[in-house]
Enzyme design. Structure first.
Site, PDB file in Angstrom:
ATOM      1  N   ASP A 173      44.696  34.900  -3.666  1.00 15.73           N
ATOM      2  CA  ASP A 173      43.719  34.008  -4.300  1.00 15.73           C
ATOM      3  C   ASP A 173      43.649  32.670  -3.564  1.00 15.73           C
ATOM      4  OD1 ASP A 173      43.321  35.978  -6.271  1.00 15.73           O
ATOM      5  OD2 ASP A 173      45.020  35.229  -7.424  1.00 15.73           O
ATOM      6  N   HIS A 200      46.143  36.759 -11.887  1.00 15.16           N
ATOM      7  CA  HIS A 200      45.646  37.409 -10.668  1.00 15.16           C
ATOM      8  C   HIS A 200      44.570  38.446 -10.983  1.00 15.16           C
ATOM      9  CE1 HIS A 200      45.622  38.657  -6.538  1.00 15.16           C
ATOM     10  NE2 HIS A 200      46.072  39.876  -6.804  1.00 15.16           N
TER      11      HIS A 200
END
Length: 337
Positions: A173, A200
């Protein structure tokens, strides 16, 4: 001259001896898969690794033979389930990286992977508790928001859970955020350090764009936030049913694993990476795990960073992420119970 030379030689031997002592065994579980193969390739290049131990249900000996020809110092061994292969792969491991599981396909969320991957992660956690309970465990298998709690609860049942040594790998990310911001600001991605917090998957991924010191329009913030949250979908759709984000995930996983090795084996200080770990930040709201920047030390998680100053926009994103995270974590805990 001779004395100086002899002293230099002795110092050189000491340095070699110290560095040799600071090498370690790394196990990759799911090493023959789409993430596992490039991840193993990248770990073969890490100077801290003495032995690279590759495990999967099929094809691992071939992957190991291929990677073993790379001219770095580590020894590579490949194992399958036959002949207690999982035991051999895990024994004496310092770091265990787990990308095992099925990949996403078009239309699937990470949460859709739960039923299959939850069982895989639980079984690997049981083996890890038995054969290398003191290792550092890096969980890549999706959905990370649920698989990290599954791994933790399994280790707790075995009486060997150490919250400082269990990490959900959310580095991708941050890697994506760095790349996407750099694209619109015409910068080198290496110069863009965007903090991403939460979890996530989807709306649990919260990029803190306000901390970059850049000016963005509302439209840019909306677009960037959405792209960082759902960047994995771009890859799934582009691969048209043949896989998910494997190469970029392998890069991010290797980056995080290298940071763990730098801190725990190399003794490097001020090693900061994002990770989904046991955290008190939102514990009062029923969220036991949360991803923020963490500082790594010799024993693992040394310090968990807070959020710092965030914008109202980001506060709103977090208010939406927390209930989703609570649900994901609870799902993982319930699976083990």
């Amino acid at each position: 001259m001779f004395v100086v030379s002899r002293i230099a030689s002795a110092a050189s031997k000491r340095a070699f001896s110290t560095s040799a002592a600071n090498l370690s065994k790394v196990a990759v579980l799911g090493a023959a898969g789409g993430i596992g193969q490039p991840l193993s390739l990248l770990m073969k290049q890490n100077p801290h690794v003495t032995e690279l131990s590759l495990y999967d249900i099929v094809n691992t000996p071939g992957v190991a033979a291929d990677i073993s020809h790379i001219n770095t110092k580590s020894v590579v061994k490949g194992f399958t389930a036959e002949n207690e292969g999982l035991k051999a792969a895990l024994e004496d491991a310092h770091v265990v990286i787990i990308p095992a599981g099925v990949p996403r396909k078009p239309g699937m969320t990470r949460d859709d992977l739960f039923n299959t991957n939850a069982s895989i992660v639980r079984d690997l956690a049981e083996a890890s508790a038995k054969y290398c309970p003191n290792a550092h465990f890096l969980i890549i298998s999706n959905p990370v928001n649920s698989t990290v709690p599954i791994f933790a609860e399994t280790l707790k049942k075995a009486g060997v859970f150490n919250p400082k040594r269990l990490y959900g790998v959310t580095t991708l990310d941050v890697v994506r955020a760095s790349r996407f911001v750099a694209e619109i600001k015409n910068k080198d991605p290496k110069d863009v350090n965007c903090v991403v917090v939460g979890g996530h998957s989807g709306i649990t991924i919260v990029p803190l764009l306000s901390q970059l010191g850049e000016s963005f329009t509302k439209e840019e913030i909306d677009a960037l936030t959405h792209r960082i949250q759902f960047g994995g979908d771009e890859v799934v759709q582009a691969k048209n049913g043949t896989g998910s984000a494997t190469l970029s995930m392998a890069f991010a996983g290797a980056r995080f694993a290298s940071s763990v090795l730098d801190a725990t084996v190399g003794g490097k200080k001020n090693v900061i990476e994002p990770s989904f770990v046991q955290s008190d930040l939102f514990k009062d709201q029923g969220v036991e795990y949360f991803s923020t920047n963490i500082e790594l030390g010799k024993d693992g998680v040394e310090k968990i960073h807070g959020l710092g100053e965030i914008s109202d926009y980001e506060k709103d994103l977090i208010s939406k992420a927390v209930p989703e995270l609570k649900k994901n974590i609870s799902k993982g805990n319930s699976f083990v119970q």
